[in-house]
Design a protein around this motif. Sequence first.
Motif, PDB file in Angstrom:
ATOM      1  N   VAL A   2      59.500 121.212  88.949  1.00 24.08           N
ATOM      2  CA  VAL A   2      60.669 120.434  89.383  1.00 24.08           C
ATOM      3  C   VAL A   2      60.257 119.408  90.434  1.00 24.08           C
ATOM      4  O   VAL A   2      60.682 118.248  90.401  1.00 24.08           O
ATOM      5  CB  VAL A   2      61.766 121.372  89.924  1.00 24.08           C
ATOM      6  CG1 VAL A   2      62.872 120.558  90.606  1.00 24.08           C
ATOM      7  CG2 VAL A   2      62.352 122.208  88.804  1.00 24.08           C
ATOM      8  N   GLU A  29      58.466 116.614  88.754  1.00 23.30           N
ATOM      9  CA  GLU A  29      59.415 115.787  88.014  1.00 23.30           C
ATOM     10  C   GLU A  29      60.148 114.842  88.954  1.00 23.30           C
ATOM     11  O   GLU A  29      60.297 113.641  88.682  1.00 23.30           O
ATOM     12  CB  GLU A  29      60.409 116.673  87.270  1.00 23.30           C
ATOM     13  CG  GLU A  29      61.220 115.962  86.210  1.00 23.30           C
ATOM     14  CD  GLU A  29      60.379 115.608  84.998  1.00 23.30           C
ATOM     15  OE1 GLU A  29      60.415 114.415  84.635  1.00 23.30           O
ATOM     16  OE2 GLU A  29      59.700 116.467  84.443  1.00 23.30           O
ATOM     17  N   ILE A  30      60.606 115.366  90.077  1.00 25.54           N
ATOM     18  CA  ILE A  30      61.310 114.534  91.060  1.00 25.54           C
ATOM     19  C   ILE A  30      60.365 113.484  91.632  1.00 25.54           C
ATOM     20  O   ILE A  30      60.725 112.314  91.787  1.00 25.54           O
ATOM     21  CB  ILE A  30      61.890 115.409  92.186  1.00 25.54           C
ATOM     22  CG1 ILE A  30      62.993 116.326  91.623  1.00 25.54           C
ATOM     23  CG2 ILE A  30      62.435 114.541  93.315  1.00 25.54           C
ATOM     24  CD1 ILE A  30      63.511 117.347  92.619  1.00 25.54           C
ATOM     25  N   ALA A  49      59.828 110.724  89.156  1.00 22.56           N
ATOM     26  CA  ALA A  49      61.025 109.888  89.028  1.00 22.56           C
ATOM     27  C   ALA A  49      61.178 108.954  90.217  1.00 22.56           C
ATOM     28  O   ALA A  49      61.641 107.815  90.077  1.00 22.56           O
ATOM     29  CB  ALA A  49      62.264 110.766  88.883  1.00 22.56           C
ATOM     30  N   VAL A  50      60.773 109.424  91.413  1.00 20.79           N
ATOM     31  CA  VAL A  50      60.964 108.616  92.622  1.00 20.79           C
ATOM     32  C   VAL A  50      59.811 107.640  92.852  1.00 20.79           C
ATOM     33  O   VAL A  50      60.023 106.461  93.139  1.00 20.79           O
ATOM     34  CB  VAL A  50      61.118 109.539  93.853  1.00 20.79           C
ATOM     35  CG1 VAL A  50      61.150 108.709  95.142  1.00 20.79           C
ATOM     36  CG2 VAL A  50      62.396 110.359  93.723  1.00 20.79           C
TER      37      VAL A  50
END
Length: 365
Positions: free
Chosen positions: A22, A25-26, A29-30
């Motif tokens: 997770v 993934e974050i 994305a950022v």
Amino acid sequence: MAARRFFANLGLIAASVALALVACEIGLAVFLRDASPEPVTRDNYAFYQFDPVLGWSNSPRARGTYQTSEFSYDLRINAHGLRGPEVEIAKPPGTRRIAVLGDSFTWGIGAAEPELYTTLLQQAVPDSEVLNFGVAGYAPVQYSLMSERVKQFAPDLVVVAFCLYNDFLDNVFWRRYDYYKPFARLDAAGELVIDGYPIPNIRLFRRTVTLGTAGWLYEHSALARLADYFVTSRVAAWWIGQRGPALSEAGQEFYERPDLPAAREAVAVNRKLMERIVADYLAIDVPVVVLAAPTKFEVGPTLDPHFRESGRQALAASIEGLGATLVDPTPAYSIDDFWARDRKSTRLNSSHGYISYAVFCLKKK
């Protein structure tokens, strides 16, 4: 007691792994937005399938909506894998059939079916039927391998739409646009060799990867796409081991340094390919028109004006004396005729662009 401790530790490990995934993934994305491209359902490759000879090809009877930030339209591929309406292999009596080979300019990224230049050409030429054999990413190396298939449709004229910037490179690279493909080279005697196929299906083609759980992950997970890229692009590249000339994937030095041996090699390979393609059709009395498809390199401010003619000159040299007709509408276009951006050119920081149509003068041929 020991079993309880084992399962407790196993749960902690699983929870830690899940939290790490997770967090990754974050983080992607950022901080790494390029690892999260537009969903594959908004990609022209959603309408393609793996092809062991050509690398990829239109998926027969594919239907869908192609949508980006600049355009959205319904798209169809007919039963023969051509973009557009259904046609019969047998030519209708009294019809002049025109077969158009090309890449994304011909396939029509950014153009709905009524806007395709193949559609406009059919409207401009009385009693004609124009067949759109275009597939984004294709080049003369694939057109040569398609000759027998095209001949089945008994064309009266063949148009080869040549992208001035990247087709020289697409001929000789063994991997392009993240996919494996046939490539052309010259052997020690200077003769043309088309190599690199049949291509092993070592990568789930994006059309198939959109199905099931794998498809959901690819659509929604930047981490899954990043892992897919490294596994398929790096490991598979090492395994296949094909190599092209020493040009960068962007290939800007092809324009800026046309004297480089690798650039001259790419032009020489293209000459051999065009010679083979033209000869294939002239042997059955089918004339060939070569259409120059200009990019932002030729009409925009991207390059020094001194370099902008390189592609046009190289294409003219590639077909000189072969018996084909060159149509070059480049002077009629400006930067305003191109999309401001498109998914691939933005992601790759490339100056490739798309036009709605490019062969207005073909109706005179």
